[in-house]
Design an enzyme around this catalytic site. Structure first.
Site, PDB file in Angstrom:
ATOM      1  N   LYS A 175     -15.980 -37.861 -41.319  1.00  0.00           N
ATOM      2  CA  LYS A 175     -17.474 -37.719 -41.089  1.00  0.00           C
ATOM      3  C   LYS A 175     -17.905 -39.184 -40.769  1.00  0.00           C
ATOM      4  O   LYS A 175     -17.965 -39.823 -41.702  1.00  0.00           O
ATOM      5  CB  LYS A 175     -18.244 -37.126 -42.319  1.00  0.00           C
ATOM      6  CG  LYS A 175     -17.801 -35.795 -42.555  1.00  0.00           C
ATOM      7  CD  LYS A 175     -18.649 -35.201 -43.896  1.00  0.00           C
ATOM      8  CE  LYS A 175     -18.048 -36.044 -45.269  1.00  0.00           C
ATOM      9  NZ  LYS A 175     -18.575 -35.371 -46.594  1.00  0.00           N
ATOM     10  N   THR A 206     -31.761 -37.757 -46.568  1.00  0.00           N
ATOM     11  CA  THR A 206     -30.596 -36.901 -46.122  1.00  0.00           C
ATOM     12  C   THR A 206     -29.746 -36.667 -47.404  1.00  0.00           C
ATOM     13  O   THR A 206     -28.701 -36.722 -47.196  1.00  0.00           O
ATOM     14  CB  THR A 206     -29.701 -38.031 -45.162  1.00  0.00           C
ATOM     15  OG1 THR A 206     -29.716 -39.230 -45.779  1.00  0.00           O
ATOM     16  CG2 THR A 206     -30.313 -38.106 -44.001  1.00  0.00           C
ATOM     17  N   GLY A 208     -27.688 -34.832 -49.607  1.00  0.00           N
ATOM     18  CA  GLY A 208     -26.971 -33.535 -49.694  1.00  0.00           C
ATOM     19  C   GLY A 208     -26.170 -33.351 -48.455  1.00  0.00           C
ATOM     20  O   GLY A 208     -25.688 -32.133 -48.222  1.00  0.00           O
ATOM     21  N   THR A 209     -26.181 -34.349 -47.481  1.00  0.00           N
ATOM     22  CA  THR A 209     -25.466 -33.943 -46.239  1.00  0.00           C
ATOM     23  C   THR A 209     -24.035 -33.318 -46.140  1.00  0.00           C
ATOM     24  O   THR A 209     -23.713 -32.419 -45.659  1.00  0.00           O
ATOM     25  CB  THR A 209     -25.410 -35.173 -45.110  1.00  0.00           C
ATOM     26  OG1 THR A 209     -25.034 -36.325 -45.791  1.00  0.00           O
ATOM     27  CG2 THR A 209     -26.937 -35.131 -44.513  1.00  0.00           C
ATOM     28  N   GLY A 210     -23.358 -34.142 -46.915  1.00  0.00           N
ATOM     29  CA  GLY A 210     -21.841 -33.734 -47.222  1.00  0.00           C
ATOM     30  C   GLY A 210     -21.858 -32.819 -47.535  1.00  0.00           C
ATOM     31  O   GLY A 210     -20.773 -31.585 -47.212  1.00  0.00           O
ATOM     32  N   CYS A 211     -22.383 -32.157 -48.762  1.00  0.00           N
ATOM     33  CA  CYS A 211     -22.262 -31.142 -49.645  1.00  0.00           C
ATOM     34  C   CYS A 211     -22.606 -29.954 -48.749  1.00  0.00           C
ATOM     35  O   CYS A 211     -21.929 -28.777 -48.777  1.00  0.00           O
ATOM     36  CB  CYS A 211     -23.279 -30.933 -51.042  1.00  0.00           C
ATOM     37  SG  CYS A 211     -22.825 -32.453 -52.100  1.00  0.00           S
TER      38      CYS A 211
HETATM   39  N1  LIG Z   1     -28.729 -39.417 -39.407  1.00  0.00           N
HETATM   40  C1  LIG Z   1     -28.145 -38.335 -38.971  1.00  0.00           C
HETATM   41  N2  LIG Z   1     -28.476 -37.501 -38.258  1.00  0.00           N
HETATM   42  C2  LIG Z   1     -27.457 -36.711 -37.668  1.00  0.00           C
HETATM   43  N3  LIG Z   1     -26.454 -36.331 -38.376  1.00  0.00           N
HETATM   44  C3  LIG Z   1     -26.055 -37.155 -39.398  1.00  0.00           C
HETATM   45  C4  LIG Z   1     -26.799 -38.142 -39.723  1.00  0.00           C
HETATM   46  N4  LIG Z   1     -26.259 -38.633 -41.231  1.00  0.00           N
HETATM   47  C5  LIG Z   1     -25.059 -37.924 -41.208  1.00  0.00           C
HETATM   48  N5  LIG Z   1     -25.164 -36.956 -40.194  1.00  0.00           N
HETATM   49  C6  LIG Z   1     -23.682 -35.754 -40.256  1.00  0.00           C
HETATM   50  O1  LIG Z   1     -23.893 -35.228 -41.597  1.00  0.00           O
HETATM   51  C7  LIG Z   1     -22.637 -34.834 -41.725  1.00  0.00           C
HETATM   52  C8  LIG Z   1     -22.236 -35.226 -43.172  1.00  0.00           C
HETATM   53  O2  LIG Z   1     -21.987 -36.750 -43.016  1.00  0.00           O
HETATM   54  P1  LIG Z   1     -22.218 -37.828 -44.079  1.00  0.00           P
HETATM   55  O3  LIG Z   1     -21.211 -39.158 -43.469  1.00  0.00           O
HETATM   56  O4  LIG Z   1     -23.405 -38.054 -44.225  1.00  0.00           O
HETATM   57  O5  LIG Z   1     -21.522 -37.101 -45.320  1.00  0.00           O
HETATM   58  P2  LIG Z   1     -21.459 -37.902 -46.863  1.00  0.00           P
HETATM   59  O6  LIG Z   1     -21.797 -38.993 -46.958  1.00  0.00           O
HETATM   60  O7  LIG Z   1     -20.343 -37.101 -47.325  1.00  0.00           O
HETATM   61  O8  LIG Z   1     -22.908 -37.075 -47.204  1.00  0.00           O
HETATM   62  P3  LIG Z   1     -23.453 -37.310 -48.722  1.00  0.00           P
HETATM   63  O9  LIG Z   1     -24.333 -38.338 -48.320  1.00  0.00           O
HETATM   64  O10 LIG Z   1     -24.117 -36.030 -49.133  1.00  0.00           O
HETATM   65  O11 LIG Z   1     -22.392 -37.588 -49.568  1.00  0.00           O
HETATM   66  C9  LIG Z   1     -21.625 -35.292 -40.655  1.00  0.00           C
HETATM   67  O12 LIG Z   1     -21.716 -34.254 -39.689  1.00  0.00           O
HETATM   68  C10 LIG Z   1     -22.706 -36.554 -40.177  1.00  0.00           C
HETATM   69  O13 LIG Z   1     -21.957 -36.591 -39.061  1.00  0.00           O
HETATM   70  C1  LIG Z   2     -23.719 -33.076 -58.236  1.00  0.00           C
HETATM   71  C2  LIG Z   2     -23.643 -33.809 -56.616  1.00  0.00           C
HETATM   72  N1  LIG Z   2     -22.507 -33.694 -56.223  1.00  0.00           N
HETATM   73  C3  LIG Z   2     -22.513 -34.450 -54.852  1.00  0.00           C
HETATM   74  C4  LIG Z   2     -23.503 -35.272 -54.611  1.00  0.00           C
HETATM   75  C5  LIG Z   2     -23.276 -36.255 -53.194  1.00  0.00           C
HETATM   76  O1  LIG Z   2     -24.446 -36.004 -52.479  1.00  0.00           O
HETATM   77  P1  LIG Z   2     -25.264 -37.461 -51.980  1.00  0.00           P
HETATM   78  O2  LIG Z   2     -24.226 -38.409 -51.203  1.00  0.00           O
HETATM   79  O3  LIG Z   2     -26.193 -36.880 -50.671  1.00  0.00           O
HETATM   80  O4  LIG Z   2     -26.231 -37.861 -53.109  1.00  0.00           O
HETATM   81  C6  LIG Z   2     -24.522 -35.636 -55.379  1.00  0.00           C
HETATM   82  N2  LIG Z   2     -25.340 -36.519 -55.214  1.00  0.00           N
HETATM   83  N3  LIG Z   2     -24.372 -35.056 -56.573  1.00  0.00           N
END
Ligand SMILES: Nc1ncnc2c1ncn2[C@@H]1O[C@H](COP(=O)(O)OP(=O)(O)OP(=O)(O)O)[C@@H](O)[C@H]1O
Ligand SMILES: Cc1ncc(COP(=O)(O)O)c(N)n1
Length: 264
Positions: A175, A206, A208-211
């Site tokens: 990602k 943003t 929760g994007t990854g989850c």
């Molecule tokens: N500002 C944005 N606009 C559009 N897409 C985005 C943006 N930020 C992240 N993404 C997309 O969201 C998805 C999750 O990516 P990200 O790199 O944010 O994951 P993550 O860091 O694991 O998330 P989290 O912050 O929840 O742990 C990917 O498809 C990424 O390309």
């Molecule tokens: C319980 C739990 N699981 C995963 C994430 C990661 O999400 P984020 O990077 O958006 O805080 C989080 N904050 N909390």
């Protein structure tokens, strides 16, 4: 009535409702599946960060998993926050004995920089969890932690993918959300490659994007899609959820898992 496809999340609870189990279950519902959960840890969390977390005993994780899988059955599993080496190894063992595809989001650190995985668990993620993943979905920080590869531009994504694939997942989705410019991710199994590109939304909400992305992939797999189809559909869903992310509390608000219901 026919039951909808069944999807299981094995992850931590986010009291604020934007990430973790709560994000996963909302995503699974939004995508027309029946979501179920194995809670691994409980976090006290809001828009400002993670104020604390408490891990569940391995026995409680195993019992929840068996309750769901042995009676209801699952068509896909997603893993998120696993907190410790013991839980990583417990969950890896459970996945190894399950036929359903597994989407492994190797959650390391929250958006606010709070650690959600003990440093001592990294080796178990590499050697036990990644090998049983159908798709692993690390972000750039997790790639660096797990493989030492630093990604600073789109050109580095392929090198990062190869380094993760070396640990044995069938597919890896790197990602690139933390890069500048378009939100570009790279999906590959070592022979096929798919670049997923979406416009970057200038929205700070943003959480929760990854989850959300990983559970959307699991939901689409449970519906019978191939990995490339599931990832493409999940990317579309998360991109709209990010566009519709809203302010809550004084910090970073959540993506909108329910954007489709609100006509966004
Ligand atoms: N500002 C944005 N606009 C559009 N897409 C985005 C943006 N930020 C992240 N993404 C997309 O969201 C998805 C999750 O990516 P990200 O790199 O944010 O994951 P993550 O860091 O694991 O998330 P989290 O912050 O929840 O742990 C990917 O498809 C990424 O390309
Ligand atoms: C319980 C739990 N699981 C995963 C994430 C990661 O999400 P984020 O990077 O958006 O805080 C989080 N904050 N909390």
């Amino acid at each position: 009535m026919t039951a909808p496809p069944r999807v299981l999340t094995v992850a931590g609870s986010d009291s604020g409702g934007g990430a973790g189990i709560q994000a996963d279950l909302k995503t699974m519902l939004a995508l027309g599946t029946h979501g179920m959960s194995v809670v691994t840890a409980v976090t006290a969390q809001n828009s400002l960060g993670v104020q604390g977390f408490w891990e569940l005993p391995a026995e409680a994780v195993r019992a929840q998993y068996r309750s769901v899988v042995d009676d209801i059955g699952v068509q896909a599993v997603k893993t998120g926050m696993l907190a410790s080496a013991e839980l990583v190894e417990t969950v890896a063992d459970l996945l190894a004995g399950t036929d359903a595809p597994a989407v492994v989001d190797p959650v390391g650190v929250s958006k606010h920089g709070d650690s959600l995985l003990a440093a001592s668990a990294l080796d178990s993620v590499r050697t036990k969890l990644l090998p049983v993943a159908t798709v692993a979905t690390p972000n750039l920080d997790e790639v660096a932690q797990l493989t030492g590869v630093e990604v600073t531009s789109e050109d580095d994504l392929r090198r990062a993918a190869a380094a993760v694939l070396a640990y044995g997942p069938q597919w890896v989705l790197i990602k690139g959300g933390h890069l500048r410019g378009d939100a570009v991710d790279l999906l590959t199994d070592g022979s096929e490659e798919h670049v997923l590109r979406a416009p970057r939304h200038d929205n700070r909400h943003t959480h929760g994007t990854g989850c959300t992305l990983a559970s959307a992939i699991a939901a689409q797999l449970a519906k019978g899609q191939s990995v490339p189809e599931a990832v493409a559909a999940a990317k579309e869903y998360v991109t709209e959820a990010i566009a519709a992310g809203f302010a809550l509390g004084d910090g970073i608000g959540p993506v909108d898992h329910g954007w489709r219901f609100r006509g966004a």
